[in-house]
Design a protein around this motif. Structure first.
Motif, PDB file in Angstrom:
ATOM      1  N   GLN A 157     -59.820 -21.997 -64.558  1.00 43.44           N
ATOM      2  CA  GLN A 157     -58.552 -22.296 -63.934  1.00 43.44           C
ATOM      3  C   GLN A 157     -57.649 -21.383 -63.629  1.00 43.44           C
ATOM      4  OE1 GLN A 157     -54.998 -24.507 -65.429  1.00 43.44           O
ATOM      5  NE2 GLN A 157     -56.466 -26.161 -64.885  1.00 43.44           N
ATOM      6  N   TYR A 158     -57.610 -20.363 -64.828  1.00 42.15           N
ATOM      7  CA  TYR A 158     -56.670 -19.007 -64.522  1.00 42.15           C
ATOM      8  C   TYR A 158     -57.063 -18.244 -63.399  1.00 42.15           C
ATOM      9  CZ  TYR A 158     -54.358 -14.795 -65.396  1.00 42.15           C
ATOM     10  OH  TYR A 158     -53.871 -13.641 -65.449  1.00 42.15           O
ATOM     11  N   ARG A 159     -58.319 -18.163 -63.660  1.00 37.53           N
ATOM     12  CA  ARG A 159     -59.167 -17.092 -62.668  1.00 37.53           C
ATOM     13  C   ARG A 159     -58.853 -17.553 -60.960  1.00 37.53           C
ATOM     14  NH1 ARG A 159     -65.103 -15.811 -65.502  1.00 37.53           N
ATOM     15  NH2 ARG A 159     -64.253 -14.769 -67.237  1.00 37.53           N
ATOM     16  N   ALA A 160     -59.239 -18.906 -60.936  1.00 38.87           N
ATOM     17  CA  ALA A 160     -59.093 -19.428 -59.387  1.00 38.87           C
ATOM     18  C   ALA A 160     -57.654 -19.452 -59.121  1.00 38.87           C
ATOM     19  CB  ALA A 160     -59.290 -21.070 -59.451  1.00 38.87           C
ATOM     20  N   LEU A 161     -56.670 -19.353 -59.898  1.00 36.48           N
ATOM     21  CA  LEU A 161     -55.016 -19.377 -59.796  1.00 36.48           C
ATOM     22  C   LEU A 161     -54.968 -17.773 -59.180  1.00 36.48           C
ATOM     23  CD1 LEU A 161     -52.121 -20.123 -59.514  1.00 36.48           C
ATOM     24  CD2 LEU A 161     -51.789 -19.385 -61.991  1.00 36.48           C
ATOM     25  N   CYS A 162     -55.374 -16.995 -59.977  1.00 33.14           N
ATOM     26  CA  CYS A 162     -55.111 -15.413 -59.699  1.00 33.14           C
ATOM     27  C   CYS A 162     -55.843 -15.123 -58.318  1.00 33.14           C
ATOM     28  CB  CYS A 162     -55.964 -14.621 -60.795  1.00 33.14           C
ATOM     29  SG  CYS A 162     -54.916 -14.614 -62.272  1.00 33.14           S
ATOM     30  N   ILE A 163     -56.909 -15.668 -58.097  1.00 34.36           N
ATOM     31  CA  ILE A 163     -57.562 -15.260 -56.823  1.00 34.36           C
ATOM     32  C   ILE A 163     -56.873 -15.920 -55.712  1.00 34.36           C
ATOM     33  CG2 ILE A 163     -59.763 -15.395 -55.466  1.00 34.36           C
ATOM     34  CD1 ILE A 163     -61.078 -14.851 -58.351  1.00 34.36           C
ATOM     35  N   ALA A 164     -56.566 -17.160 -55.864  1.00 33.78           N
ATOM     36  CA  ALA A 164     -55.758 -17.869 -54.879  1.00 33.78           C
ATOM     37  C   ALA A 164     -54.591 -17.210 -54.376  1.00 33.78           C
ATOM     38  CB  ALA A 164     -55.713 -19.371 -55.503  1.00 33.78           C
ATOM     39  N   ARG A 165     -54.066 -16.673 -55.346  1.00 36.27           N
ATOM     40  CA  ARG A 165     -52.625 -16.070 -54.947  1.00 36.27           C
ATOM     41  C   ARG A 165     -52.764 -14.696 -54.561  1.00 36.27           C
ATOM     42  NH1 ARG A 165     -51.677 -20.975 -55.315  1.00 36.27           N
ATOM     43  NH2 ARG A 165     -50.287 -21.632 -56.787  1.00 36.27           N
TER      44      ARG A 165
ATOM     45  N   GLY B 236     -66.745  -8.783 -63.547  1.00 35.12           N
ATOM     46  CA  GLY B 236     -67.434  -7.701 -62.919  1.00 35.12           C
ATOM     47  C   GLY B 236     -68.272  -8.175 -61.651  1.00 35.12           C
ATOM     48  N   SER B 237     -68.047  -9.261 -61.074  1.00 36.04           N
ATOM     49  CA  SER B 237     -68.731 -10.003 -59.843  1.00 36.04           C
ATOM     50  C   SER B 237     -67.654 -10.623 -59.065  1.00 36.04           C
ATOM     51  CB  SER B 237     -69.775 -11.071 -60.461  1.00 36.04           C
ATOM     52  OG  SER B 237     -70.725 -10.489 -61.144  1.00 36.04           O
ATOM     53  N   LYS B 238     -68.192 -10.740 -57.810  1.00 34.93           N
ATOM     54  CA  LYS B 238     -67.471 -11.470 -56.787  1.00 34.93           C
ATOM     55  C   LYS B 238     -67.279 -12.986 -57.267  1.00 34.93           C
ATOM     56  CE  LYS B 238     -68.176  -8.576 -52.632  1.00 34.93           C
ATOM     57  NZ  LYS B 238     -68.780  -8.566 -51.359  1.00 34.93           N
ATOM     58  N   MET B 239     -66.310 -13.523 -56.910  1.00 35.97           N
ATOM     59  CA  MET B 239     -65.907 -14.988 -57.262  1.00 35.97           C
ATOM     60  C   MET B 239     -65.033 -15.406 -56.320  1.00 35.97           C
ATOM     61  SD  MET B 239     -66.970 -17.315 -59.442  1.00 35.97           S
ATOM     62  CE  MET B 239     -67.632 -16.404 -61.129  1.00 35.97           C
ATOM     63  N   SER B 240     -65.521 -16.600 -55.713  1.00 34.52           N
ATOM     64  CA  SER B 240     -64.466 -17.274 -54.804  1.00 34.52           C
ATOM     65  C   SER B 240     -63.811 -18.398 -55.542  1.00 34.52           C
ATOM     66  CB  SER B 240     -65.368 -17.738 -53.475  1.00 34.52           C
ATOM     67  OG  SER B 240     -66.030 -19.109 -54.209  1.00 34.52           O
ATOM     68  N   VAL B 241     -62.579 -18.661 -55.176  1.00 33.71           N
ATOM     69  CA  VAL B 241     -61.852 -19.651 -55.695  1.00 33.71           C
ATOM     70  C   VAL B 241     -62.708 -21.122 -55.774  1.00 33.71           C
ATOM     71  CG1 VAL B 241     -59.818 -21.308 -55.491  1.00 33.71           C
ATOM     72  CG2 VAL B 241     -59.725 -19.023 -54.978  1.00 33.71           C
ATOM     73  N   ARG B 242     -63.515 -21.463 -54.303  1.00 38.01           N
ATOM     74  CA  ARG B 242     -64.173 -22.741 -54.640  1.00 38.01           C
ATOM     75  C   ARG B 242     -65.469 -22.565 -55.501  1.00 38.01           C
ATOM     76  NH1 ARG B 242     -66.855 -22.458 -48.344  1.00 38.01           N
ATOM     77  NH2 ARG B 242     -67.443 -20.386 -48.340  1.00 38.01           N
TER      78      ARG B 242
ATOM     79  N   VAL C   4     -61.678 -14.431 -52.058  1.00 38.73           N
ATOM     80  CA  VAL C   4     -62.769 -13.885 -53.151  1.00 38.73           C
ATOM     81  C   VAL C   4     -62.196 -12.881 -53.942  1.00 38.73           C
ATOM     82  CG1 VAL C   4     -64.997 -12.743 -53.347  1.00 38.73           C
ATOM     83  CG2 VAL C   4     -64.915 -14.630 -51.701  1.00 38.73           C
ATOM     84  N   GLY C   5     -62.441 -12.683 -55.212  1.00 38.42           N
ATOM     85  CA  GLY C   5     -61.901 -11.742 -55.914  1.00 38.42           C
ATOM     86  C   GLY C   5     -63.065 -11.328 -56.859  1.00 38.42           C
ATOM     87  N   VAL C   6     -62.587 -10.613 -57.970  1.00 38.64           N
ATOM     88  CA  VAL C   6     -63.611 -10.059 -58.968  1.00 38.64           C
ATOM     89  C   VAL C   6     -63.179 -10.722 -60.363  1.00 38.64           C
ATOM     90  CG1 VAL C   6     -64.590  -8.022 -60.024  1.00 38.64           C
ATOM     91  CG2 VAL C   6     -63.900  -8.101 -57.653  1.00 38.64           C
ATOM     92  N   ALA C   7     -64.058 -11.045 -60.837  1.00 39.40           N
ATOM     93  CA  ALA C   7     -64.095 -11.895 -62.225  1.00 39.40           C
ATOM     94  C   ALA C   7     -65.385 -11.570 -63.085  1.00 39.40           C
ATOM     95  CB  ALA C   7     -64.015 -13.211 -62.255  1.00 39.40           C
TER      96      ALA C   7
ATOM     97  N   LYS D 138     -55.402  -8.853 -56.822  1.00 44.49           N
ATOM     98  CA  LYS D 138     -56.622  -7.838 -56.695  1.00 44.49           C
ATOM     99  C   LYS D 138     -57.128  -7.565 -58.262  1.00 44.49           C
ATOM    100  CE  LYS D 138     -56.576  -8.569 -52.227  1.00 44.49           C
ATOM    101  NZ  LYS D 138     -57.592  -9.293 -51.673  1.00 44.49           N
ATOM    102  N   THR D 139     -56.341  -7.731 -58.975  1.00 46.83           N
ATOM    103  CA  THR D 139     -56.810  -7.337 -60.633  1.00 46.83           C
ATOM    104  C   THR D 139     -57.824  -7.912 -61.038  1.00 46.83           C
ATOM    105  OG1 THR D 139     -54.299  -7.439 -61.046  1.00 46.83           O
ATOM    106  CG2 THR D 139     -55.976  -7.083 -62.728  1.00 46.83           C
ATOM    107  N   PRO D 140     -58.928  -7.184 -61.267  1.00 46.25           N
ATOM    108  CA  PRO D 140     -60.401  -7.778 -61.651  1.00 46.25           C
ATOM    109  C   PRO D 140     -60.126  -8.479 -62.979  1.00 46.25           C
ATOM    110  CG  PRO D 140     -60.544  -5.281 -61.000  1.00 46.25           C
ATOM    111  CD  PRO D 140     -58.975  -5.515 -61.015  1.00 46.25           C
ATOM    112  N   LEU D 141     -60.476  -9.474 -63.041  1.00 40.03           N
ATOM    113  CA  LEU D 141     -60.162 -10.494 -64.407  1.00 40.03           C
ATOM    114  C   LEU D 141     -61.426 -10.245 -65.130  1.00 40.03           C
ATOM    115  CD1 LEU D 141     -59.427 -13.532 -61.981  1.00 40.03           C
ATOM    116  CD2 LEU D 141     -57.816 -12.277 -63.306  1.00 40.03           C
ATOM    117  N   PRO D 142     -61.089 -10.224 -66.504  1.00 39.71           N
ATOM    118  CA  PRO D 142     -62.055  -9.812 -67.592  1.00 39.71           C
ATOM    119  C   PRO D 142     -62.968 -11.083 -67.921  1.00 39.71           C
ATOM    120  CG  PRO D 142     -60.006 -10.431 -68.509  1.00 39.71           C
ATOM    121  CD  PRO D 142     -59.776 -10.270 -67.093  1.00 39.71           C
ATOM    122  N   GLY D 143     -63.996 -10.789 -68.521  1.00 37.95           N
ATOM    123  CA  GLY D 143     -64.922 -11.946 -68.877  1.00 37.95           C
ATOM    124  C   GLY D 143     -64.350 -12.664 -70.381  1.00 37.95           C
TER     125      GLY D 143
END
Length: 172
Positions: free
Chosen positions: A76-84, A143-149, A138-141, A87-92
């Motif tokens: 959920q946090y990853r989705a929020l970051c990417i949605a907003r 180490g990979s591309k990840m979309s909100v959906r 789409v952002g990065v989480a 551009k910070t790559p999100l950690p695993g």
């Protein structure tokens, strides 16, 4: 937004198992249905089963339940970051590090249900707030591309995956 609209380029192949656990579902309907499914499972779970693990090296049922909640929060946090458009790559995260510190063995079914409801309701509100452009961002989480959906479908599929395991190995 239905799963068949999600291109595989929007998530790491690691998550394919979770996405395939769903079938071609509508994201928002599945988030709501998943909430009902998980709460029903928790209501039907005898309290004495919470500390049961089906093998010596496996998590207890309570640990699995808390893992589902923790994972939803993280995604959920990853989705929020990417949605907003952060551009910070999100950690695993290392799920095996989280579990021993979850205090799952001290939790009651009622406590788990209340926390789960709060987290899932928050997920539903969050995804309901996204417009068509945002949900495709789409952002990065990890180490990979990840979309909100993709994150929404992964949240749903991860839970469906664990419900199946719980029914087969913990409550059978």
């Amino acid at each position: 937004m239905v799963l068949s609209d999600l291109p595989s380029s929007e998530y790491n192949p690691f998550y394919q198992t979770y996405i395939m656990a769903l079938g071609n579902v509508d994201l928002m309907k599945e988030l709501r249905k998943g909430k009902d499914d998980f709460l029903t499972l928790l209501q039907q779970t005898p309290e004495e089963k919470l500390n049961y693990a089906y093998a010596g090296d496996k998590w207890s049922l309570a640990e699995v339940l808390v893992h589902v909640i923790d994972t939803e929060r993280i995604f959920q946090y990853r989705a929020l970051c990417i949605a907003r458009n952060d551009k910070t790559p999100l950690p695993g995260f290392d799920q095996d590090t989280y579990v021993p510190y979850s205090n799952a063995d001290k939790r009651s079914p009622k406590n788990l249900m209340e926390e789960y409801k709060a987290v899932r309701d928050s997920t539903i509100f969050l995804f309901n707030s996204f417009d068509e452009k945002t949900i495709k961002r789409v952002g990065v989480a990890s180490g990979s591309k990840m979309s909100v959906r993709a994150l929404g479908f992964i949240i749903s599929g991860h839970q469906a995956h664990h419900i199946r395991i719980i029914k087969e190995r913990y409550l059978a």
